[in-house]
Design a protein around this motif. Structure first.
Motif, PDB file in Angstrom:
ATOM      1  N   ASP A 101       0.831  -1.211   0.000  1.00 55.97           N
ATOM      2  CA  ASP A 101       0.000   0.000   0.000  1.00 55.97           C
ATOM      3  C   ASP A 101       0.865   1.260   0.000  1.00 55.97           C
ATOM      4  N   ILE A 102       1.945   1.234   0.775  1.00 59.44           N
ATOM      5  CA  ILE A 102       2.845   2.399   0.856  1.00 59.44           C
ATOM      6  C   ILE A 102       3.498   2.671  -0.501  1.00 59.44           C
ATOM      7  N   VAL A 103       4.002   1.637  -1.167  1.00 58.32           N
ATOM      8  CA  VAL A 103       4.694   1.884  -2.436  1.00 58.32           C
ATOM      9  C   VAL A 103       3.743   2.373  -3.517  1.00 58.32           C
ATOM     10  N   HIS A 104       2.463   2.079  -3.380  1.00 57.22           N
ATOM     11  CA  HIS A 104       1.472   2.557  -4.346  1.00 57.22           C
ATOM     12  C   HIS A 104       0.872   3.914  -3.953  1.00 57.22           C
ATOM     13  N   ALA A 105       1.097   4.360  -2.743  1.00 54.71           N
ATOM     14  CA  ALA A 105       0.397   5.535  -2.215  1.00 54.71           C
ATOM     15  C   ALA A 105       0.636   6.809  -3.013  1.00 54.71           C
ATOM     16  N   ASP A 106       1.859   7.027  -3.458  1.00 57.04           N
ATOM     17  CA  ASP A 106       2.170   8.287  -4.140  1.00 57.04           C
ATOM     18  C   ASP A 106       1.903   8.235  -5.643  1.00 57.04           C
ATOM     19  N   GLY A 107       1.373   7.102  -6.121  1.00 60.09           N
ATOM     20  CA  GLY A 107       1.029   6.998  -7.535  1.00 60.09           C
ATOM     21  C   GLY A 107       2.218   6.750  -8.442  1.00 60.09           C
ATOM     22  N   HIS A 108       3.390   6.533  -7.857  1.00 61.39           N
ATOM     23  CA  HIS A 108       4.593   6.272  -8.653  1.00 61.39           C
ATOM     24  C   HIS A 108       5.284   5.046  -8.086  1.00 61.39           C
ATOM     25  N   LEU A 109       5.401   4.005  -8.894  1.00 64.33           N
ATOM     26  CA  LEU A 109       6.037   2.773  -8.459  1.00 64.33           C
ATOM     27  C   LEU A 109       7.481   2.763  -8.936  1.00 64.33           C
ATOM     28  N   ASP A 110       8.397   2.929  -8.003  1.00 63.19           N
ATOM     29  CA  ASP A 110       9.825   2.969  -8.285  1.00 63.19           C
ATOM     30  C   ASP A 110      10.383   1.538  -8.274  1.00 63.19           C
ATOM     31  N   GLY A 111      11.355   1.273  -9.089  1.00 66.85           N
ATOM     32  CA  GLY A 111      11.949  -0.051  -9.158  1.00 66.85           C
ATOM     33  C   GLY A 111      12.547  -0.517  -7.844  1.00 66.85           C
ATOM     34  N   ARG A 112      13.087   0.407  -7.067  1.00 65.10           N
ATOM     35  CA  ARG A 112      13.658   0.041  -5.773  1.00 65.10           C
ATOM     36  C   ARG A 112      12.565  -0.390  -4.795  1.00 65.10           C
ATOM     37  N   GLU A 113      11.395   0.242  -4.906  1.00 67.64           N
ATOM     38  CA  GLU A 113      10.258  -0.158  -4.071  1.00 67.64           C
ATOM     39  C   GLU A 113       9.803  -1.569  -4.446  1.00 67.64           C
ATOM     40  N   THR A 114       9.708  -1.813  -5.733  1.00 67.81           N
ATOM     41  CA  THR A 114       9.300  -3.132  -6.216  1.00 67.81           C
ATOM     42  C   THR A 114      10.278  -4.203  -5.740  1.00 67.81           C
ATOM     43  N   THR A 115      11.562  -3.912  -5.831  1.00 68.01           N
ATOM     44  CA  THR A 115      12.583  -4.861  -5.400  1.00 68.01           C
ATOM     45  C   THR A 115      12.430  -5.184  -3.920  1.00 68.01           C
ATOM     46  N   LEU A 116      12.209  -4.173  -3.097  1.00 64.77           N
ATOM     47  CA  LEU A 116      12.054  -4.402  -1.662  1.00 64.77           C
ATOM     48  C   LEU A 116      10.828  -5.264  -1.366  1.00 64.77           C
ATOM     49  N   VAL A 117       9.704  -4.953  -1.976  1.00 55.99           N
ATOM     50  CA  VAL A 117       8.472  -5.712  -1.731  1.00 55.99           C
ATOM     51  C   VAL A 117       8.633  -7.156  -2.222  1.00 55.99           C
ATOM     52  N   ARG A 118       9.296  -7.326  -3.345  1.00 59.03           N
ATOM     53  CA  ARG A 118       9.529  -8.685  -3.852  1.00 59.03           C
ATOM     54  C   ARG A 118      10.460  -9.474  -2.941  1.00 59.03           C
ATOM     55  N   ARG A 119      11.508  -8.827  -2.429  1.00 59.16           N
ATOM     56  CA  ARG A 119      12.421  -9.512  -1.494  1.00 59.16           C
ATOM     57  C   ARG A 119      11.668  -9.929  -0.245  1.00 59.16           C
ATOM     58  N   ALA A 120      10.770  -9.069   0.228  1.00 60.85           N
ATOM     59  CA  ALA A 120       9.971  -9.405   1.412  1.00 60.85           C
ATOM     60  C   ALA A 120       9.075 -10.605   1.115  1.00 60.85           C
ATOM     61  N   ALA A 121       8.449 -10.627  -0.047  1.00 64.55           N
ATOM     62  CA  ALA A 121       7.591 -11.754  -0.415  1.00 64.55           C
ATOM     63  C   ALA A 121       8.390 -13.050  -0.456  1.00 64.55           C
ATOM     64  N   LYS A 122       9.583 -12.985  -1.006  1.00 55.25           N
ATOM     65  CA  LYS A 122      10.413 -14.183  -1.081  1.00 55.25           C
ATOM     66  C   LYS A 122      10.856 -14.626   0.313  1.00 55.25           C
ATOM     67  N   ALA A 123      11.291 -13.680   1.127  1.00 54.50           N
ATOM     68  CA  ALA A 123      11.775 -14.015   2.472  1.00 54.50           C
ATOM     69  C   ALA A 123      10.664 -14.560   3.362  1.00 54.50           C
ATOM     70  N   TRP A 124       9.488 -13.953   3.279  1.00 58.15           N
ATOM     71  CA  TRP A 124       8.418 -14.303   4.204  1.00 58.15           C
ATOM     72  C   TRP A 124       7.484 -15.397   3.688  1.00 58.15           C
ATOM     73  N   PHE A 125       7.312 -15.469   2.377  1.00 56.21           N
ATOM     74  CA  PHE A 125       6.326 -16.385   1.825  1.00 56.21           C
ATOM     75  C   PHE A 125       6.924 -17.408   0.874  1.00 56.21           C
ATOM     76  N   GLY A 126       8.244 -17.320   0.644  1.00 54.89           N
ATOM     77  CA  GLY A 126       8.909 -18.262  -0.225  1.00 54.89           C
ATOM     78  C   GLY A 126       8.620 -18.069  -1.697  1.00 54.89           C
ATOM     79  N   GLN A 127       8.046 -16.933  -2.046  1.00 55.64           N
ATOM     80  CA  GLN A 127       7.707 -16.674  -3.446  1.00 55.64           C
ATOM     81  C   GLN A 127       8.959 -16.268  -4.193  1.00 55.64           C
TER      82      GLN A 127
END
Length: 144
Positions: A101-127
């Motif tokens: 929700d935070i990375v989408h809040a400002d209406g601009h999705l930065d690649g660094r934000e995407t990378t962080l959220v993806r790393r979290a998904a992999k670390a926490w959910f094994g995705q």
């Protein structure tokens, strides 16, 4: 990096703060989005805790991170270590949704934000981070 107890208000605050600053600035919309996350109050993640943790994170990043072309770079190994501070499965789900929700809040999705959220998904959910997609956030009302 500052060491915090696993699943502590500071560990949660640090992940939220990192989500906000990873693109180089904090948007007021991102802060409002964080405040809309109802799971934070029972965890004692209040403004004072968040502000203190954000300040400490910035100091840690400026003191220890690689600097490249005027930007602060955080080593992926460090990001993974910070993600390991959140071990409770329900907390991981709530925190990950809020990060999205935070990375989408400002209406601009930065690649660094995407990378962080993806790393979290992999670390926490094994995705697999390469196959992960960042879903659209639900509508919710700088560090160089």
């Amino acid at each position: 990096m500052q060491v915090y107890a696993v699943n502590s208000p500071e560990a949660v605050s640090r992940m939220l703060a990192l989500t906000m600053i990873v693109d180089g600035h904090i948007s007021p919309l991102e802060v409002r989005t964080m405040h809309a996350a109802t799971f934070l109050e029972p965890l004692a993640v209040d403004d004072e805790t968040f502000d203190r943790t954000l300040r400490q994170l910035c100091e840690d990043l400026l003191g220890a991170a690689n600097r490249h072309a005027g930007m602060v770079e955080l080593d992926p190994v460090q990001i993974d270590a910070l993600l390991r501070d959140i071990t409770d499965p329900l907390l991981q789900i709530c925190l990950w949704k809020t990060m999205v929700d935070i990375v989408h809040a400002d209406g601009h999705l930065d690649g660094r934000e995407t990378t962080l959220v993806r790393r979290a998904a992999k670390a926490w959910f094994g995705q697999d981070a390469s196959a992960a997609t960042v879903p659209a956030a639900s509508p919710v009302a700088a560090l160089a």
